[in-house]
Design an enzyme around this catalytic site. Structure first.
Site, PDB file in Angstrom:
ATOM      1  N   VAL A  10       0.855  -1.187   0.000  1.00 20.14           N
ATOM      2  CA  VAL A  10       0.000   0.000   0.000  1.00 20.14           C
ATOM      3  C   VAL A  10       0.895   1.242   0.000  1.00 20.14           C
ATOM      4  O   VAL A  10       1.681   1.448   0.924  1.00 20.14           O
ATOM      5  CB  VAL A  10      -0.938   0.004   1.219  1.00 20.14           C
ATOM      6  N   VAL A  11       0.757   2.055  -1.043  1.00 17.06           N
ATOM      7  CA  VAL A  11       1.682   3.168  -1.284  1.00 17.06           C
ATOM      8  C   VAL A  11       0.890   4.440  -1.578  1.00 17.06           C
ATOM      9  O   VAL A  11      -0.200   4.367  -2.148  1.00 17.06           O
ATOM     10  CB  VAL A  11       2.601   2.849  -2.487  1.00 17.06           C
ATOM     11  N   ASP A  28      -2.792   4.917  -3.433  1.00 19.99           N
ATOM     12  CA  ASP A  28      -3.875   5.755  -2.918  1.00 19.99           C
ATOM     13  C   ASP A  28      -4.477   6.589  -4.053  1.00 19.99           C
ATOM     14  O   ASP A  28      -3.749   7.179  -4.859  1.00 19.99           O
ATOM     15  CB  ASP A  28      -3.302   6.683  -1.841  1.00 19.99           C
ATOM     16  N   GLU A  76       0.978  -9.201  15.903  1.00 24.79           N
ATOM     17  CA  GLU A  76       0.644  -8.699  17.232  1.00 24.79           C
ATOM     18  C   GLU A  76      -0.836  -8.948  17.524  1.00 24.79           C
ATOM     19  O   GLU A  76      -1.700  -8.635  16.708  1.00 24.79           O
ATOM     20  CB  GLU A  76       0.937  -7.202  17.312  1.00 24.79           C
ATOM     21  N   ARG A  81     -11.887   3.469  20.942  1.00 23.98           N
ATOM     22  CA  ARG A  81     -11.796   3.328  19.486  1.00 23.98           C
ATOM     23  C   ARG A  81     -12.871   2.397  18.920  1.00 23.98           C
ATOM     24  O   ARG A  81     -13.287   2.555  17.770  1.00 23.98           O
ATOM     25  CB  ARG A  81     -10.412   2.785  19.103  1.00 23.98           C
ATOM     26  N   GLU A  99      -5.727  -1.571  13.561  1.00 21.55           N
ATOM     27  CA  GLU A  99      -4.986  -1.900  14.774  1.00 21.55           C
ATOM     28  C   GLU A  99      -5.768  -2.820  15.710  1.00 21.55           C
ATOM     29  O   GLU A  99      -5.405  -2.966  16.877  1.00 21.55           O
ATOM     30  CB  GLU A  99      -4.549  -0.617  15.486  1.00 21.55           C
ATOM     31  N   LYS A 124      10.154   2.716   9.971  1.00 24.91           N
ATOM     32  CA  LYS A 124      10.098   3.312   8.663  1.00 24.91           C
ATOM     33  C   LYS A 124      11.497   3.586   8.136  1.00 24.91           C
ATOM     34  O   LYS A 124      12.393   3.917   8.904  1.00 24.91           O
ATOM     35  CB  LYS A 124       9.362   4.653   8.708  1.00 24.91           C
TER      36      LYS A 124
END
Length: 430
Positions: A130-131, A157, A245, A256, A322, A404
């Site tokens: 995904v860029v 995107d 995770e 959330r 998440e 990153k």
């Protein structure tokens, strides 16, 4: 007579050269038992060398990977030098023009064009990428993980600049096993479209090939810490399990998933409405966006009615990436899943999917509270953008990928890492 004598002398010189060469080869074969002529003669063209013309070649990568202070200080100085930084940037237009001749592009960029081992050939992988910007980062990531037996789906995107879209589309068009996602979305940070981008690639990858064994999702600023062979062997060792995770949701994050959200003017915000409980009384787990999962897990995401219901419920939550994958990992019956009991909780440090340095978990050497050493680069949204000084520590970890990296911030970190991985991959050849 003079011509005859001259011809004889030339013939004698050639004979001496040939005999000398044969003597040197014989000497090498007896004195250098570690020399591998097959690699040296057949695959040396795949190695990154100073002859490639990369501006980073002036750099001491070996010293950096050993953590030598002088090499690291030199790197730090170079990364803040405007002339050097400008010389390392590759504009989007380069990729658009260079890929007009795909064969030349792949050779000049030294893409691996054949499986480096039978073990890798028999264990193909599927990647979602995904860029939204930084084409140079994307292309160097693709080059680092590319293998002809793998398959790659790229999601750009919808909001991306036309030059970014055009350049990435041009790059992907040069490879039969790399393709653009069939349906792109406009990604919004911390909102559902970020998940939808991966879901769309999941579906495309699942339908495009029946042979791949594991799915790995990436973003444009990830970079591998392992060679393809090492990744394959680590995935085999999972014996069909997944690695991501997945742990109990902290109290501070429960808002959330208990409050409804929506996208307004490209931003996610609460709508002042309490959500219904999750379907089937599923325990909502905490995790992150990046996963390493088997093909059966992906099939369940696409076909399991429980998961489809969970997906619909999650669409108006905050940062669903998440918790969604982490929650699916604990649903009984999902291939490679674990039981929802807290005994099976897995942190991002223990999972192999992705290594991220968060600002609030960093600390000085010897600190008992710190999860990892301080960042040697800079921070973006509390995440370390790695510098060359982080490489020695990164390569000591068990994770497959790290996030990153940024060629705009520290191109030397990327160059030294990709050079190290290529040399290691070629050394693994049998």
């Amino acid at each position: 007579m003079k011509l005859l004598k001259r011809g004889w002398l030339l013939w004698l010189l050639r004979l001496i050269v040939v005999l000398g060469s044969l003597w040197m080869l014989t000497l090498l074969s007896h004195t250098q038992t570690s020399w591998k002529p097959t690699y040296s003669l057949r695959y040396s063209w795949l190695e990154y060398t100073e002859l490639d013309g990369d501006p980073e070649k002036m750099y001491d990568c070996s010293g950096i990977l050993r953590g030598e202070r002088e090499a690291l200080e030199q790197a730090k100085l170079l990364t803040i030098t405007k002339t050097f930084k400008n010389s390392t940037q590759i504009p989007d237009e380069y990729y658009i023009n260079a890929t007009k001749d795909c064969r030349k592009f792949k050779i000049s960029r030294k893409y691996v064009s054949f499986p480096l081992s039978q073990e890798e050939k028999d264990f193909p992988l599927a990647y979602s990428m995904v860029v939204h910007h930084k084409v140079q980062n994307f292309e160097r990531l693709l080059r680092a993980i590319y293998a002809p037996q793998n398959i790659y789906c790229v999601h750009v995107d919808k909001k991306s600049d036309i030059s970014v879209f055009s350049a990435i589309m041009a790059i992907t068009s040069c490879f039969p096993n790399v393709f653009m996602v069939s349906k792109s979305v406009s990604v919004v940070y911390a909102a559902w479209p970020r998940v939808q981008a991966d879901l769309n690639c999941m579906a495309d990858l699942y339908n495009a090939s029946t042979t791949w064994k594991y799915f790995i999702n990436l973003c444009g600023q990830d970079f591998p810490l392992k060679t393809n062979l090492e990744i394959v062997r680590m995935l085999r060792s999972l014996r069909g399990g997944n690695s991501l995770e997945s742990e109990q949701m902290p109290e501070g994050k429960k808002w959330r998933v208990t409050n409804a959200h929506q996208i307004v003017d490209g931003q996610i915000q609460a709508v002042g409405k309490v959500k219904d409980p999750p379907p089937f009384n599923l325990p909502i787990m905490s995790g992150n966006a990046y996963i390493v999962v088997n093909r059966g897990y992906v099939r369940s995401v696409l076909e399991d009615n429980r998961i489809q219901t969970l997906i619909e419920w999650a669409k108006d939550t905050y940062s669903p990436d998440e918790f969604l994958w982490a929650t699916i990992q604990r649903i009984p019956g999902v291939p490679g899943s674990t039981w929802p009991n807290s005994k099976y909780d897995m942190t991002d440090i223990n999972a192999i999917a992705r290594l991220v340095k968060w600002l609030w978990h960093e600390g000085s050497e010897g600190s008992l509270e710190a999860v990892y050493p301080e960042c040697h680069g800079n921070h973006v949204r509390a995440i370390c953008v790695y510098g060359a000084g982080d490489l020695q520590w990164l390569l000591e970890q068990h994770h497959l990928f790290a996030n990153k990296f940024d060629t705009d911030t520290d191109p030397i970190a990327v160059y030294c890492l990709e050079k190290y991985l290529r040399q290691k991959a070629l050394a693994e050849l049998h």
